[in-house]
Design an enzyme around this catalytic site. Structure first.
Site, PDB file in Angstrom:
ATOM      1  CG  PHE A  11      45.884 123.379  52.344  1.00 35.04           C
ATOM      2  CD1 PHE A  11      46.133 124.745  52.268  1.00 35.04           C
ATOM      3  CD2 PHE A  11      45.489 122.726  51.184  1.00 35.04           C
ATOM      4  CE1 PHE A  11      45.981 125.438  51.070  1.00 35.04           C
ATOM      5  CE2 PHE A  11      45.345 123.406  49.987  1.00 35.04           C
ATOM      6  CZ  PHE A  11      45.589 124.765  49.939  1.00 35.04           C
ATOM      7  CB  CYS A  23      35.653 125.876  49.247  1.00 31.23           C
ATOM      8  SG  CYS A  23      34.646 126.504  50.579  1.00 31.23           S
TER       9      CYS A  23
HETATM   10  P1  NAD Z   1      42.470 117.381  50.060  1.00 35.82           P
HETATM   11  O1  NAD Z   1      41.251 116.727  49.557  1.00 35.82           O
HETATM   12  O2  NAD Z   1      43.750 117.139  49.366  1.00 35.82           O
HETATM   13  O3  NAD Z   1      42.716 116.970  51.600  1.00 35.82           O
HETATM   14  C1  NAD Z   1      41.694 117.076  52.575  1.00 35.82           C
HETATM   15  C2  NAD Z   1      41.935 116.026  53.665  1.00 35.82           C
HETATM   16  O4  NAD Z   1      41.853 114.725  53.074  1.00 35.82           O
HETATM   17  C3  NAD Z   1      43.295 116.127  54.324  1.00 35.82           C
HETATM   18  O5  NAD Z   1      43.138 115.899  55.703  1.00 35.82           O
HETATM   19  C4  NAD Z   1      44.108 115.014  53.656  1.00 35.82           C
HETATM   20  O6  NAD Z   1      45.058 114.456  54.519  1.00 35.82           O
HETATM   21  C5  NAD Z   1      43.055 113.982  53.287  1.00 35.82           C
HETATM   22  N1  NAD Z   1      43.352 113.293  52.033  1.00 35.82           N
HETATM   23  C6  NAD Z   1      43.984 113.798  50.941  1.00 35.82           C
HETATM   24  N2  NAD Z   1      44.044 112.878  49.962  1.00 35.82           N
HETATM   25  C7  NAD Z   1      43.445 111.762  50.439  1.00 35.82           C
HETATM   26  C8  NAD Z   1      43.179 110.473  49.900  1.00 35.82           C
HETATM   27  N3  NAD Z   1      43.559 110.150  48.663  1.00 35.82           N
HETATM   28  N4  NAD Z   1      42.533 109.582  50.669  1.00 35.82           N
HETATM   29  C9  NAD Z   1      42.140 109.896  51.906  1.00 35.82           C
HETATM   30  N5  NAD Z   1      42.364 111.093  52.478  1.00 35.82           N
HETATM   31  C10 NAD Z   1      42.999 112.033  51.754  1.00 35.82           C
HETATM   32  O7  NAD Z   1      42.143 118.950  50.132  1.00 35.82           O
HETATM   33  P2  NAD Z   1      43.134 120.144  50.466  1.00 35.82           P
HETATM   34  O8  NAD Z   1      44.064 120.323  49.312  1.00 35.82           O
HETATM   35  O9  NAD Z   1      43.707 119.985  51.820  1.00 35.82           O
HETATM   36  O10 NAD Z   1      42.096 121.358  50.552  1.00 35.82           O
HETATM   37  C11 NAD Z   1      41.701 122.097  49.436  1.00 35.82           C
HETATM   38  C12 NAD Z   1      40.379 121.591  48.874  1.00 35.82           C
HETATM   39  O11 NAD Z   1      39.387 121.663  49.888  1.00 35.82           O
HETATM   40  C13 NAD Z   1      39.861 122.449  47.730  1.00 35.82           C
HETATM   41  O12 NAD Z   1      39.339 121.621  46.742  1.00 35.82           O
HETATM   42  C14 NAD Z   1      38.768 123.273  48.377  1.00 35.82           C
HETATM   43  O13 NAD Z   1      37.764 123.736  47.496  1.00 35.82           O
HETATM   44  C15 NAD Z   1      38.222 122.308  49.364  1.00 35.82           C
HETATM   45  N6  NAD Z   1      37.488 122.969  50.432  1.00 35.82           N
HETATM   46  C16 NAD Z   1      36.126 122.835  50.435  1.00 35.82           C
HETATM   47  C17 NAD Z   1      35.380 123.482  51.396  1.00 35.82           C
HETATM   48  C18 NAD Z   1      33.885 123.356  51.405  1.00 35.82           C
HETATM   49  O14 NAD Z   1      33.274 123.658  52.419  1.00 35.82           O
HETATM   50  N7  NAD Z   1      33.258 122.917  50.312  1.00 35.82           N
HETATM   51  C19 NAD Z   1      36.015 124.250  52.389  1.00 35.82           C
HETATM   52  C20 NAD Z   1      37.406 124.331  52.371  1.00 35.82           C
HETATM   53  C21 NAD Z   1      38.128 123.682  51.382  1.00 35.82           C
END
Ligand code: NAD
Length: 534
Positions: A184, A316
């Site tokens: 998100f 992140c």
């Molecule tokens: P999230 O893991 O909750 O969701 C990411 C994606 O995975 C979404 O499209 C969601 O629909 C899907 N998803 C969520 N739960 C799932 C499950 N149980 N099974 C399968 N798919 C699932 O992450 P978020 O809250 O949207 O984003 C924030 C996180 O992303 C933070 O931890 C942040 O550090 C990380 N992030 C990392 C980077 C990087 O490059 N390392 C960049 C941006 C964000």
């Protein structure tokens, strides 16, 4: 002779064959940034905007707490339709020369620039980034499109005469149907990390955006089609876990690029690779900023404040923990607290308003509550809250999801707030005796995304650069996030896979290499044309 050459070139030069698609439901309503009217949120499959009659999840304007859209909760059937469309589109797109594929992205870049403000407003409205932050994130995204425009050069292979009369060459070919699953916190930038380079390499693509921010992704789809991308090359399927699982297990999906939290990244990597797919999965982070006693105070305060509170800490690469060495805490903290208290929190969904806030809301009510609870737990465990944003209120957005800038001092390694990724505008301060103990503490983390040091000492900086366990390192740079031409190199629980997103590794991830050894034997046999042409 010249005339023939020009004629041949003219024949080969592609005409712009793109059909101008238009999603009437999308345009217009997305621009009504303060209206309570719902924005449509269809899937994009085979060039058509489809509103599947499915259960939906609510999309909020975090500035006001209002519901602004309902995202379809797609499942296996919608993913199967998208994969079918992408599979059918693949052969012709693969066979389109790289220079022609690149031209689509030159046009796409122009369109994104043309609709820059519209995209930024959409990001501010559905995510809560300030306009300045939304613009910054879009610029990072544009750089990825520009990188993809260079695909003819990036795909060039090597060649060498390996023995007398024998030549060897490498070519890089696309994989087929690829997918991107995004978080998100960067509704436009993170999808742009993935699909421009994947598609420019000759693959077809399915984007599964975060269900919390689906609208800006649809705008990208609209612009990509307007740029002339053939039908079915780019598809969008909205949804949550069911759609992700369908992507992970579909036999025709060849590669998956993921960005999100670490537990989900691990799950995506394990499930995707078990089903024979290439996976690059970026996870969460806990990034440390070491401040040495000799650091420039005003520059360090400015950098720490931006790193911790920029994008309301939902990055992140957020610098969420300051490791102050020796006297650094006393030199820094008074100014840091003053700077944090001066940060104005407010609505980000009114681009026309003159006085834009310094910081917007966090993504949902439950996320706000989690951030506040983690800070309170830190307090109960003995930390000191020296700047408290827990009670932040915004008078014209009483139902918005706000947390003000918060500084938690005297944090100990055993505390929950020291270990968990908070993902909110919270800066932990941990006091260290020396650089060795700061490096040791940072290296004990399971994450390994980014780390930075503020110092005027070259030897301290060198020591830090060599020994710190993190993939992206800043020296007097608070947020050392890499740009499009460099890989985004998380380590440990911040990344699962082999080839990172962006840069040449991104191109390698979305292509497979073929090595051809060639020897010509002379004209002794039958004419070649007689053998292979009927
Ligand atoms: P999230 O893991 O909750 O969701 C990411 C994606 O995975 C979404 O499209 C969601 O629909 C899907 N998803 C969520 N739960 C799932 C499950 N149980 N099974 C399968 N798919 C699932 O992450 P978020 O809250 O949207 O984003 C924030 C996180 O992303 C933070 O931890 C942040 O550090 C990380 N992030 C990392 C980077 C990087 O490059 N390392 C960049 C941006 C964000």
């Amino acid at each position: 002779m010249v005339a023939i050459a020009i004629a041949v070139f003219a024949l080969r030069t592609p005409r712009f064959t793109g059909v101008r698609y238009y999603c009437p439901a999308l345009s217009g309503s997305i621009m009504t940034t303060t209206s309570s009217s719902l924005s449509p949120c269809p899937n994009l499959i085979n060039g058509e905007w489809i509103d599947p009659k499915l259960a939906t999840s609510e999309v909020f304007n975090p500035s006001t707490g209002e519901v602004i859209a309902h995202a379809p909760v797609s499942g296996a059937a919608e993913v199967a339709s998208a994969v079918d469309a992408a599979s059918r589109a693949f052969p012709a797109w693969r066979d389109t020369p790289a220079v022609e594929r690149a031209r689509v992205f030159f046009r796409f870049r122009h369109l994104v620039e043309q609709h820059f403000d519209r995209l930024c407003h959409c990001v501010s409205r559905e995510h809560g980034k300030t306009l300045v932050e939304a613009r910054g994130s879009l610029f990072r995204g544009l750089e990825n499109i520009e990188y993809a425009c260079g695909i003819p050069s990036l795909l060039m292979g090597d060649t060498l005469e390996i023995a007398r009369g024998v030549d060897c060459e490498t070519i890089h070919q696309p994989l087929g149907v690829c997918a991107g699953i995004t978080p998100f916190n960067f509704p436009v930038m993170v999808p742009l990390w993935m699909f421009p380079v994947a598609i420019a390499c000759g693959n077809t693509f399915i984007l599964k955006p975060s269900e919390k921010v689906p609208l800006a992704a649809n705008m990208l789809g609209e612009l990509l089609m307007e740029a002339g991308l053939p039908t079915g090359v780019f598809n969008i399927v909205h949804g949550g876990r069911a759609s992700v699982d369908a992507i992970l297990t579909h036999p025709k999906v060849r590669a998956i690029s993921f960005v999100g939290s670490s537990p989900v990244a691990k799950y995506i990597y394990e499930t995707g690779t078990r089903h024979g797919k290439r996976v690059q999965a970026n996870g969460g982070a806990k990034n440390y900023i070491v401040v040495m006693p000799d650091a420039n105070v005003s520059k360090s305060v400015e950098a720490l404040s931006t790193a911790a509170f920029g994008c309301a800490g939902e990055r992140c690469m957020a610098g969420s923990t300051a490791l102050t060495v020796g006297a650094a805490a006393e030199r820094l903290l008074p100014d840091l607290i003053t700077a944090a208290r001066a940060i104005r929190v407010g609505r980000t969904d009114r681009p026309e308003q003159k006085n834009q806030p310094d910081m917007g809301p966090v993504i949902t009510a439950s996320h706000r509550d989690r951030v506040i609870e983690l800070v309170s737990q830190g307090e109960r465990e003995g930390a000191k809250i020296v700047c408290d944003g827990r009670g932040a209120r915004v008078s014209d957005g009483p139902k918005g999801f706000y947390v003000g800038a918060t500084i938690v001092d005297e944090v100990a390694q055993s505390m929950t707030i020291a270990r968990e990724e908070v993902f909110g505008p919270v800066l932990n301060v941990m006091r260290m005796d020396d650089l060795d103990s700061a490096i040791e503490l940072a290296n004990a983390s399971n994450y390994g995304n980014g780390a930075a040091i503020f110092t005027n000492s070259g030897s301290a900086a060198r020591e830090f650069k060599q020994r710190i366990k993190a993939g992206m390192v800043g020296i007097n740079v608070g947020v050392p996030a890499t740009m499009a031409m460099f890989p985004f190199t998380g380590w440990d629980d911040s990344f699962y896979g082999d080839l990172h997103i962006q840069g040449r590794e991104g191109v390698q991830f979305f292509t497979q290499q073929k090595v051809i050894s060639t020897r010509w034997l002379g004209d002794t046999g039958p004419a070649a044309a007689d053998v292979w042409r009927k």
